[in-house]
Design an enzyme around this catalytic site. Structure first.
Site, PDB file in Angstrom:
ATOM      1  CB  ALA A  11      -0.869   0.656   1.338  1.00 32.55           C
ATOM      2  CB  SER A  16      -0.991   4.029  -9.515  1.00 30.90           C
ATOM      3  OG  SER A  16      -1.972   2.833  -8.401  1.00 30.90           O
ATOM      4  CB  THR A  35     -10.571  -2.650 -10.601  1.00 26.26           C
ATOM      5  OG1 THR A  35      -9.748  -2.923  -9.911  1.00 26.26           O
ATOM      6  CG2 THR A  35     -10.238  -3.414 -12.145  1.00 26.26           C
ATOM      7  CG  HIS A  50      -5.367   6.800  -8.143  1.00 29.31           C
ATOM      8  ND1 HIS A  50      -4.335   5.518  -8.717  1.00 29.31           N
ATOM      9  CD2 HIS A  50      -4.676   7.286  -7.177  1.00 29.31           C
ATOM     10  CE1 HIS A  50      -3.909   5.488  -7.674  1.00 29.31           C
ATOM     11  NE2 HIS A  50      -4.857   5.845  -6.667  1.00 29.31           N
ATOM     12  CG  ASP A  52      -7.675  15.293  -9.395  1.00 30.31           C
ATOM     13  OD1 ASP A  52      -8.676  15.565 -10.484  1.00 30.31           O
ATOM     14  OD2 ASP A  52      -7.673  15.792  -8.615  1.00 30.31           O
TER      15      ASP A  52
END
Length: 185
Positions: A11, A16, A35, A50, A52
């Protein structure tokens, strides 16, 4: 020929952002498959951050089931796809089943696990029929303490099996640690 990239990490490890950067470097039309189901304020804020951060010309699909059915059409509109993330997809697919983890029979558990794994088997089969550059993002959840409740153990086991399957069927794999990508395959 398609290319599948697997990006995993803990985490807030930067997975990403790393996956987005490798997609951006391709300078292709890109589809982002989200998802998650933002069900609380914290998750809504994370989704917003995410969104932006992503290039505005990326097309987004918000879907977690039967993604393989979209791949043929997606491959006609773009060259690069990023799916974020496998573990949220597994979570959402699990909760499609009406279950009490304490009463879940071995047969019901096997049925759920088979259904979830088949979603990824079919997805990879469809990707391999295209020319897509496909990046999967996932959480590495099996490096900590064994969960103290049955539902979380079921989730960890299924997510671990799915991660293994996708990693095995990927062309490249990266582990992100504290924002640093380590190529593992």
């Amino acid at each position: 020929m398609s290319k599948i990239i697997f990006v995993t990490g803990g985490a807030k490890s930067g997975k990403s952002a790393f996956a987005e950067s490798i997609c951006e470097k391709r300078k292709d039309k890109t589809v982002y498959i989200a998802t998650s189901i933002p069900f609380d304020e914290e998750m809504k804020e994370k989704v917003k951050k995410h969104k932006d951060r992503r290039p505005s010309d990326w097309k987004t699909y918000e879907v977690y089931e039967d993604i393989y059915k979209l791949i043929e059409n997606i491959s006609k509109e773009c060259n690069t796809v990023m799916l974020d993330c496998i573990t949220l997809m597994v979570n959402n697919l699990m909760f499609k089943f009406d279950m009490n983890p304490q009463e879940l029979s071995k047969k019901e558990l096997e049925k759920m696990e088979k259904y979830i794994l088949e979603q990824f088997i079919k997805l990879i089969e469809m990707i391999r029929k295209t020319e897509l550059y496909f990046v999967f993002v996932t959480n590495e959840i099996g490096m900590g303490v064994v969960p103290d409740n049955k539902l979380t153990r079921i989730y960890s086991n299924i997510a671990g099996k799915v991660n293994q399957y996708v990693a095995e069927n990927s062309d490249e794999a990266y582990l992100i640690v504290s924002g640093i990508p380590i190529k593992i395959k």
